[in-house]
Design a protein around this motif. Structure first.
Motif, short mmCIF file in Angstrom:
data_model
loop_
_atom_site.label_atom_id
_atom_site.label_comp_id
_atom_site.label_asym_id
_atom_site.label_seq_id
_atom_site.Cartn_x
_atom_site.Cartn_y
_atom_site.Cartn_z
N ARG A 74 0.84 -1.21 0.00
CA ARG A 74 0.00 0.00 0.00
C ARG A 74 0.87 1.25 0.00
NH1 ARG A 74 -2.46 -0.77 4.52
NH2 ARG A 74 -4.32 -1.77 3.68
N HIS A 75 1.85 1.26 0.85
CA HIS A 75 2.72 2.43 0.95
C HIS A 75 3.47 2.67 -0.36
CE1 HIS A 75 5.60 5.34 2.47
NE2 HIS A 75 6.59 4.56 2.03
N LEU A 76 4.01 1.62 -0.95
CA LEU A 76 4.83 1.78 -2.15
C LEU A 76 4.00 2.16 -3.37
CD1 LEU A 76 7.30 -1.19 -1.65
CD2 LEU A 76 7.86 1.25 -1.62
N ARG A 77 2.83 1.53 -3.52
CA ARG A 77 2.06 1.83 -4.74
C ARG A 77 1.55 3.27 -4.75
NH1 ARG A 77 -2.24 -1.53 -2.27
NH2 ARG A 77 -3.99 -0.12 -1.82
N ARG A 78 1.44 3.88 -3.57
CA ARG A 78 0.98 5.26 -3.50
C ARG A 78 2.14 6.25 -3.37
NH1 ARG A 78 -4.52 5.68 -0.05
NH2 ARG A 78 -4.69 7.49 -1.42
#
Length: 221
Positions: free
Chosen positions: A167-171
């Motif tokens: 979640r953190h990386l894709r955003r």
């Protein structure tokens, strides 16, 4: 039991089995050729299941095509959408793509304050505490869709990370998530209860197009 009417919108050459394929080009497998930027040539309230696979991003007016999808779908119809995730270099460079898809796209087609099916960490932002944003333009949106699922498919190097890390990386950076798969329910006469939506979610799972299981198998390799 009556046979379900299933439509694949913008099916191209890869129409899913059991679907009525609609596309703007007369390709093999296409059942109905039409300019979908104008109108979907189906009767009102006639479709039980609609699938759009990498097609909605090509439409000139996403609001109009969603209004058309809503028009032809029955109350409580199931909509499956597979689309490119917005934050990839391929998507950003693709001049054929007119609309972006991310965690929040279908908030703008719902008015519900809460969504018990979507993790709040995926969509909460400082200026919008409620799930539904259909009235954010201070106008009435004729289309009302209950999102009961979203699934993300990742670039190979990120597939084994935790959901929080993903979640953190894709955003945060590009080229992490390459596609996402939405499951939506058409809300017309009245909004289904949470219990009814749970049952519809089970039904939608059974009616998923085969390409989704193929993507899941790919991500597990």
């Amino acid at each position: 039991m009556d046979k379900l009417i299933k439509v694949e919108l913008g099916c191209g050459r890869t129409k899913s089995e059991g679907y009525i394929g609609i596309d703007r080009f007369p390709l093999p497998g296409v059942d109905i050729v039409a300019d979908l930027n104008d109108r979907i040539p189906m009767d009102d309230n006639s479709v039980d299941v609609l699938f759009a696979c990498h097609s909605l991003e090509h439409f000139e007016d996403i609001k109009h095509i969603m209004e058309e999808i809503y028009r032809i779908c029955k109350p409580n119809a199931i909509i499956h959408i597979l689309a490119p995730y917005y934050n990839t270099t391929t998507n950003l460079a693709n001049y054929y793509h007119m609309q972006v898809f991310n965690e929040e796209t279908f908030r703008f087609f719902d008015s519900a304050k809460e969504n018990n099916f979507i993790d709040m960490e995926d969509w909460e932002s400082p200026h919008s505490y409620d799930w539904g944003l259909s009235a954010s333009d201070n106008s009435e949106n004729e289309v009302m869709l209950a999102q009961i699922g979203v699934e993300y498919f990742y670039y190979k190097e990120y597939r084994n990370l935790t959901e929080e890390q993903k979640r953190h990386l894709r955003r945060s950076i590009s080229n992490v998530c390459d596609q996402l798969f939405y499951t939506l329910i058409v809300v017309k006469d009245h909004r289904p209860s949470y219990e009814q939506l749970q049952e519809l979610k089970k039904k939608a799972k059974q009616l998923e197009p085969p390409v989704i299981s193929h993507l899941r198998a790919r991500d597990q390799q």
